[in-house]
Design an enzyme around this catalytic site. Structure first.
Site, PDB file in Angstrom:
ATOM      1  N   LYS A 111       0.815  -1.219   0.000  1.00 25.34           N
ATOM      2  CA  LYS A 111       0.000   0.000   0.000  1.00 25.34           C
ATOM      3  C   LYS A 111       0.855   1.279   0.000  1.00 25.34           C
ATOM      4  CE  LYS A 111      -3.886  -2.203   2.398  1.00 25.34           C
ATOM      5  NZ  LYS A 111      -4.830  -2.074   3.547  1.00 25.34           N
ATOM      6  N   TYR A 127     -12.822  -2.087  -3.052  1.00 22.89           N
ATOM      7  CA  TYR A 127     -13.204  -2.138  -1.639  1.00 22.89           C
ATOM      8  C   TYR A 127     -14.733  -2.068  -1.445  1.00 22.89           C
ATOM      9  CZ  TYR A 127      -8.479  -1.887   0.375  1.00 22.89           C
ATOM     10  OH  TYR A 127      -7.198  -2.168   0.793  1.00 22.89           O
ATOM     11  N   ASN A 169      -1.818   0.293   6.803  1.00 23.95           N
ATOM     12  CA  ASN A 169      -1.288  -0.955   7.374  1.00 23.95           C
ATOM     13  C   ASN A 169      -0.429  -1.756   6.381  1.00 23.95           C
ATOM     14  OD1 ASN A 169      -3.339  -1.914   5.773  1.00 23.95           O
ATOM     15  ND2 ASN A 169      -4.356  -3.115   7.356  1.00 23.95           N
ATOM     16  N   HIS A 225      -2.204  -5.534   1.859  1.00 22.02           N
ATOM     17  CA  HIS A 225      -3.524  -6.182   1.787  1.00 22.02           C
ATOM     18  C   HIS A 225      -3.309  -7.603   1.295  1.00 22.02           C
ATOM     19  CE1 HIS A 225      -7.689  -7.056   0.616  1.00 22.02           C
ATOM     20  NE2 HIS A 225      -7.151  -7.592  -0.472  1.00 22.02           N
ATOM     21  N   GLU A 275     -10.067 -11.227  -6.754  1.00 23.98           N
ATOM     22  CA  GLU A 275      -9.116 -10.111  -6.660  1.00 23.98           C
ATOM     23  C   GLU A 275      -7.982 -10.258  -7.678  1.00 23.98           C
ATOM     24  OE1 GLU A 275      -9.857  -8.882  -1.971  1.00 23.98           O
ATOM     25  OE2 GLU A 275      -7.945  -9.777  -2.519  1.00 23.98           O
TER      26      GLU A 275
HETATM   27  P1  CMP Z   1      -7.337  -4.446   4.015  1.00 19.91           P
HETATM   28  O1  CMP Z   1      -6.847  -5.791   4.319  1.00 19.91           O
HETATM   29  O2  CMP Z   1      -6.803  -3.776   2.787  1.00 19.91           O
HETATM   30  O3  CMP Z   1      -8.945  -4.471   3.898  1.00 19.91           O
HETATM   31  C1  CMP Z   1      -9.750  -3.368   4.194  1.00 19.91           C
HETATM   32  C2  CMP Z   1      -8.996  -2.245   4.818  1.00 19.91           C
HETATM   33  O4  CMP Z   1      -9.774  -1.321   5.528  1.00 19.91           O
HETATM   34  C3  CMP Z   1      -8.044  -2.796   5.867  1.00 19.91           C
HETATM   35  O5  CMP Z   1      -7.004  -3.510   5.253  1.00 19.91           O
HETATM   36  C4  CMP Z   1      -7.651  -1.546   6.595  1.00 19.91           C
HETATM   37  O6  CMP Z   1      -6.615  -0.847   5.932  1.00 19.91           O
HETATM   38  C5  CMP Z   1      -8.931  -0.752   6.513  1.00 19.91           C
HETATM   39  N1  CMP Z   1      -9.609  -0.795   7.797  1.00 19.91           N
HETATM   40  C6  CMP Z   1     -10.135  -1.850   8.421  1.00 19.91           C
HETATM   41  N2  CMP Z   1     -10.678  -1.486   9.595  1.00 19.91           N
HETATM   42  C7  CMP Z   1     -10.502  -0.158   9.692  1.00 19.91           C
HETATM   43  C8  CMP Z   1     -10.843   0.806  10.674  1.00 19.91           C
HETATM   44  N3  CMP Z   1     -11.485   0.459  11.787  1.00 19.91           N
HETATM   45  N4  CMP Z   1     -10.492   2.082  10.444  1.00 19.91           N
HETATM   46  C9  CMP Z   1      -9.838   2.421   9.307  1.00 19.91           C
HETATM   47  N5  CMP Z   1      -9.496   1.552   8.340  1.00 19.91           N
HETATM   48  C10 CMP Z   1      -9.823   0.276   8.543  1.00 19.91           C
END
Ligand code: CMP
Length: 142
Positions: free
Chosen positions: A11, A51, A114, A117, A128
């Site tokens: 990311k 998403y 984070n 993904h 995906e």
């Molecule tokens: P990802 O695995 O890419 O799938 C969905 C994404 O939403 C997740 O990683 C996080 O980056 C984001 N996400 C999930 N929960 C939260 C939250 N509580 N607040 C902000 N972002 C979130």
């Protein structure tokens, strides 16, 4: 146990900090092979589509803004139990809950930023992978 493919995204928080190589090493050192890879800028519409499952969540608009805020590296990881293995290597979504040694524990900045993904099931891995790659862009080792 079987050989699987899974979709992985490095990311914007990670591409911006120039740590894609470190993250890719985590996958390769733990038995996953990269069989397809490209660095792209996601459009807003493509991000919304990718998403869509989170479209009703309170963090959706911020998530779309974040994932389009810089380059991402999309890749297909292949290996024994690749879907579960990738999720173990990544660690929990929230880096505060991630185990020592996982990518998110080492590199993630927040639950939103984070770093990576990964597909969460066989169905999502399939859809995906199709979302980002044509068959002609996938080059398995054998
Ligand atoms: P990802 O695995 O890419 O799938 C969905 C994404 O939403 C997740 O990683 C996080 O980056 C984001 N996400 C999930 N929960 C939260 C939250 N509580 N607040 C902000 N972002 C979130």
């Amino acid at each position: 146990m079987s050989i699987e493919k899974t979709l992985s995204i490095i990311k914007p928080d990670a591409t911006k900090r120039n740590i894609t190589g470190k993250i890719i090493s985590c996958f390769e050192e733990q038995g996953l092979s990269i069989v397809a890879q490209k660095r792209i800028l996601l459009s807003e519409s493509k991000a919304r589509e990718f998403y869509a499952v989170h479209s009703e969540k309170p963090f959706f608009e911020d998530l779309v803004k974040y994932i389009t805020s810089g380059p991402v590296v999309v890749q297909i990881l292949e290996g024994q139990d690749a879907i579960a293995r990738n999720r173990k290597i990544m660690g929990a979504t929230n880096p505060e809950e991630a185990e020592e040694g996982t990518i998110r524990k080492q590199f993630a900045l927040s639950v939103e930023a984070n770093s990576v993904h990964g597909s969460d099931s066989q169905e999502t891995a399939k859809s995906e992978i199709k979302f980002f790659f044509d068959n002609s862009e996938i080059a398995p080792i054998d």
